[in-house]
Design an enzyme around this catalytic site. Structure first.
Site, PDB file in Angstrom:
ATOM      1  N   CYS A  42       3.876   9.404   9.009  1.00 54.21           N
ATOM      2  CA  CYS A  42       4.749   9.860   7.912  1.00 54.21           C
ATOM      3  C   CYS A  42       4.909  11.376   7.891  1.00 54.21           C
ATOM      4  O   CYS A  42       5.719  11.882   7.150  1.00 54.21           O
ATOM      5  CB  CYS A  42       4.262   9.349   6.565  1.00 54.21           C
ATOM      6  SG  CYS A  42       2.544   9.632   6.349  1.00 54.21           S
ATOM      7  N   SER A  90      -2.583  -1.569   2.346  1.00 58.09           N
ATOM      8  CA  SER A  90      -1.223  -1.749   2.864  1.00 58.09           C
ATOM      9  C   SER A  90      -1.229  -2.864   3.907  1.00 58.09           C
ATOM     10  O   SER A  90      -2.034  -2.828   4.849  1.00 58.09           O
ATOM     11  CB  SER A  90      -0.756  -0.437   3.498  1.00 58.09           C
ATOM     12  OG  SER A  90       0.540  -0.583   3.995  1.00 58.09           O
ATOM     13  N   ALA A  91      -0.312  -3.819   3.764  1.00 62.90           N
ATOM     14  CA  ALA A  91      -0.317  -4.997   4.646  1.00 62.90           C
ATOM     15  C   ALA A  91      -0.023  -4.661   6.109  1.00 62.90           C
ATOM     16  O   ALA A  91      -0.580  -5.278   7.021  1.00 62.90           O
ATOM     17  CB  ALA A  91       0.704  -6.021   4.145  1.00 62.90           C
ATOM     18  N   HIS A  92       0.849  -3.666   6.319  1.00 65.64           N
ATOM     19  CA  HIS A  92       1.296  -3.472   7.709  1.00 65.64           C
ATOM     20  C   HIS A  92       0.249  -2.838   8.625  1.00 65.64           C
ATOM     21  O   HIS A  92       0.465  -2.707   9.829  1.00 65.64           O
ATOM     22  CB  HIS A  92       2.632  -2.716   7.762  1.00 65.64           C
ATOM     23  CG  HIS A  92       2.593  -1.260   7.439  1.00 65.64           C
ATOM     24  ND1 HIS A  92       2.598  -0.300   8.420  1.00 65.64           N
ATOM     25  CD2 HIS A  92       2.591  -0.592   6.261  1.00 65.64           C
ATOM     26  CE1 HIS A  92       2.601   0.900   7.845  1.00 65.64           C
ATOM     27  NE2 HIS A  92       2.592   0.742   6.541  1.00 65.64           N
TER      28      HIS A  92
HETATM   29  N1  PLP Z   1      -3.063   5.741   3.243  1.00 64.91           N
HETATM   30  C1  PLP Z   1      -3.395   5.811   4.528  1.00 64.91           C
HETATM   31  C2  PLP Z   1      -4.779   6.227   4.901  1.00 64.91           C
HETATM   32  C3  PLP Z   1      -2.462   5.493   5.516  1.00 64.91           C
HETATM   33  O1  PLP Z   1      -2.809   5.581   6.800  1.00 64.91           O
HETATM   34  C4  PLP Z   1      -1.172   5.100   5.122  1.00 64.91           C
HETATM   35  C5  PLP Z   1      -0.141   4.801   6.129  1.00 64.91           C
HETATM   36  O2  PLP Z   1       0.041   5.492   7.094  1.00 64.91           O
HETATM   37  C6  PLP Z   1      -0.872   5.040   3.754  1.00 64.91           C
HETATM   38  C7  PLP Z   1      -1.846   5.369   2.842  1.00 64.91           C
HETATM   39  C8  PLP Z   1       0.488   4.656   3.276  1.00 64.91           C
HETATM   40  O3  PLP Z   1       0.745   3.294   3.483  1.00 64.91           O
HETATM   41  P1  PLP Z   1       2.210   2.725   3.277  1.00 64.91           P
HETATM   42  O4  PLP Z   1       2.884   2.815   4.606  1.00 64.91           O
HETATM   43  O5  PLP Z   1       2.013   1.305   2.837  1.00 64.91           O
HETATM   44  O6  PLP Z   1       2.858   3.541   2.230  1.00 64.91           O
END
Ligand code: PLP
Length: 502
Positions: free
Chosen positions: A331, A206-208
Site C-alpha cells: 500500500c 484481513s481475509a486476503h
Molecule cells: N495491517 C497489516 C499489518 C497489513 O499487512 C495490512 C495489509 O497489507 C493491513 C493492515 C491492511 O489490510 P487490508 O488490505 O485488509 O486493508
C-alpha cells in the site's frame, strides 16, 4: 514476447495470497445460490444471515474468541480506523485529552490515522524499537502512563516479520488503564493466536492474507471495550457497521479460517524453505544481510538487503522471469520515500532502497526457492549491464534539447490523462512492446518514463533481453520529475509529445 502475467513463482504473500479453491467454491455458491439480503425476513434472507453467523463463529474460534466479539469490516484498514476512532469518541464524550502510544512500525492504516488525529489535538507518542524491530518493553514501562488511552502494536510486522511480545505490552497497558489494539493481520495463520492469553482489547484481521478474498476484514473487541460505528446507516453488525453485508466475502473469510490449523502446521516447512534461501543467497553474495533475522520473526518473511543493488532493478529483473517479490508494504509502493519500517530499525534511505521483501506461503515449494536462487545468481552475475538509473534532476532543459535522447513514455492511456508527459517524449504503451522492438534502433539512447518508475524498470529488462544497449530509467518516474522540475513541468509538460500508438 509480451508481458507474461502468469506467475511461475509467487513470493509476495505478505501483500496478498492466492485464494484457495475451497474458498472460491464456497464464495461461488453464495453468489449463485444464497444471494438473499441477510436483513430480509424470508428464507433466502435467513439463509444468508445464517451463513454470516457460521463464518463469524469459525473466525472467532480460530483466535479463541466468542462469536459475539467479532465484527466485520471492509478491510483491516477500516478495522484499524474504527478501533482508533472508537477510543477518540470515548475520550471526546468524557472531554478528556487522549494520548495514544504506538509502535513506529505499524501499518499505514494506523500511522496515517494517528497523524491525522494529531492535528485534532490527540497526543501521539512512539515506542522505542531495536534494530530487529522489537519493542523495548522496559522503555515501554516508563512511557505508558496513566494519561495513555490506547496502545497500538502489531503482533507481527508485514515488512520485516518481527514478532512482538504483546502479552507483556498488554500487561503494562492494563496496569495503566489503557486499551490495547494489536493488528494481527500478518500473524493470522502464521502464529497461533489466543486473544485471551494475549490479553488484548482489540485485534484486527484481513481475509486476503490467509488465502481468502480481498475487501473483507474483522475486528475482535473484548467485552467492555468501547466500539463506535464509523459508517452511519442501517443496523448491520449489531449496529456497529452500516451497509448490507458482503455475504460472499464473509463466507470466503470463514472458509479461509477453516484452514488455519493446516497453515500453522505448515509454518515449520515454510521456515526451513526460508532458511535454505538464506544459506544459498549468502553463498554467492557474501554482502547480503537479513533484517530482523536474529530474533523472533515470522517463518514466511525475509527482509533482505543487497548492498549496491537497487531494489526496483532486482524486482523488475525477477518479474521478467515470472517471479514476484516486493520492496515494502504494497500500500506504500507508489510513495517513493523510504519505508518507515526500515528507517525505524535504523536503515538509511540508501540501505532501504537496497532492501527487498520475500514472503512465502504454505504453498511455496522447494522448487520455487531453487528457481529464485538461480535467478538471483544470474542477476548478481550481470547486474544492470546495460540499464542505467537516471535521477529526476538529470532531465533538465539541456537534456531535453539533446537530440540523441529518445524519451519513451510507456504509460497506459488512462495514466496519461492523470499527468502530462515530459516534453519531446514519445508515447509507446507498455503493452505494445513488440512495436518498440520492431521499430526502434537497438543502439538508440532510450530514456524510459512512467508514472512511478516501476513499469519503466520492467520494460527496461524486456528491452535489454531484446538487444537494446543503452537504456536509462527515470527513477521515481514522472511524479519525481514533476517535483524536481516544478517550473519546467508547469511551462512545458505535455508539449511536443509524439503519439506513436494511439
Ligand atoms: N495491517 C497489516 C499489518 C497489513 O499487512 C495490512 C495489509 O497489507 C493491513 C493492515 C491492511 O489490510 P487490508 O488490505 O485488509 O486493508
Amino acid at each position: 514476447m509480451i508481458f507474461n502475467f502468469t506467475r511461475k513463482v509467487y513470493l509476495d504473500n505478505n501483500a496478498t495470497t492466492l485464494i484457495s479453491s475451497a474458498v472460491t467454491k464456497a464464495m461461488n455458491k453464495v453468489l449463485k445460490t444464497h444471494f438473499g439480503n441477510p436483513s430480509s425476513h424470508h428464507t433466502l434472507g435467513y439463509k444468508a444471515a445464517n451463513l454470516i453467523a457460521q463464518a463469524r463463529s469459525i473466525i472467532a474460534s480460530s483466535i479463541q474468541a466468542n462469536h459475539k466479539n467479532i465484527f466485520f469490516t471492509s478491510s483491516a484498514s477500516e478495522a484499524n480506523n474504527q478501533v482508533i476512532h472508537s477510543i477518540v469518541s470515548d475520550f471526546e464524550a468524557r472531554q478528556q485529552t487522549l494520548k495514544i502510544i504506538t509502535s513506529p512500525i505499524e501499518h499505514m492504516s494506523i500511522i496515517a490515522t494517528l497523524k491525522a488525529l494529531e492535528k485534532r489535538g490527540v497526543i501521539v507518542e512512539y515506542l522505542t524499537i531495536d534494530h530487529h524491530g522489537h519493542i523495548d518493553i522496559e522503555a515501554a514501562k516508563q512511557q505508558i502512563d496513566a494519561e495513555t488511552g490506547l496502545v497500538c502494536c502489531m503482533l507481527a510486522n508485514n515488512e520485516i516479520g518481527s514478532i512482538q511480545n504483546i502479552q507483556a505490552l498488554a500487561k503494562i497497558a492494563e496496569q495503566q488503564g489503557a486499551f490495547i489494539l494489536s493488528d494481527c493481520v500478518q500473524a493470522l495463520g502464521k502464529i497461533d493466536i489466543n486473544v485471551n492469553q494475549l490479553n488484548i482489547d482489540y485485534a484486527t484481521f484481513s481475509a486476503h492474507k490467509v488465502h481468502g478474498p480481498k475487501g473483507i476484514g474483522a475486528i475482535y473487541v473484548k467485552d467492555g471495550a468501547p466500539l463506535t460505528r464509523l459508517i452511519q446507516g442501517g443496523d448491520q453488525e449489531s449496529g456497529f457497521r452500516a451497509g448490507t453485508e458482503s455475504v460472499h466475502n464473509i463466507v470466503g473469510f470463514g472458509q479461509a479460517c477453516k484452514a488455519i490449523p493446516y497453515l500453522l502446521k505448515q509454518s515449520s516447512i515454510t521456515l526451513s524453505l526460508k532458511e535454505k534461501l538464506k544459506q544459498e543467497v549468502i553463498k554467492f553474495n557474501k554482502n547480503v544481510t537479513f533484517n530482523a533475522e536474529q530474533s523472533e520473526t515470522l517463518s514466511n518473511t525475509l527482509s533482505m538487503r543487497i548492498p549496491s543493488v537497487d531494489k526496483h532493478s532486482l524486482m523488475a529483473f525477477l518479474d521478467y522471469y515470472d517471479t514476484s517479490i516486493s520492496s515494502d508494504s504494497a500500500c506504500c509502493s507508489t510513495n517513493h520515500s523510504a519505508s518507515h519500517v526500515l528507517k525505524a530499525i535504523g536503515l538509511t534511505d540508501k540501505q532501504a532502497n537496497e532492501t527487498v521483501r520475500i514472503s512465502l506461503s504454505a504453498q511455496t515449494k522447494m522448487k520455487d526457492i531453487q528457481y529464485l536462487v538461480k535467478k538471483l545468481s544470474h542477476f548478481f552475475a550481470a547486474y544492470n549491464h546495460n540499464i542505467t538509473l537516471l535521477g529526476p534532476n538529470s532531465i533538465d532543459y539541456n537534456f531535453l534539447n539533446d537530440d540523441n535522447n529518445y524519451i519513451l513514455d510507456i504509460r497506459g492511456k488512462y495514466e496519461r490523462l492523470l499527468m502530462k508527459s515530459i516534453p519531446n517524449s514519445h508515447e509507446h504503451h507498455f503493452l505494445n512492446y513488440q512495436e518498440v522492438v520492431n521499430t526502434l534502433n537497438k543502439e538508440a539512447n532510450l530514456i524510459l518514463i512512467c508514472t512511478s518508475g516501476m513499469k519503466s524498470m520492467l520494460f527496461a529488462y524486456q528491452l535489454s533481453h531484446s538487444g537494446f544497449q543503452n537504456i536509462k530509467v527515470l527513477t521515481g518516474g514522472l511524479m519525481a520529475w514533476k517535483k524536481a522540475h516544478a517550473k519546467l513541468y508547469h511551462d512545458l509538460a505535455g508539449t511536443n509529445v509524439i503519439k506513436i500508438d494511439e
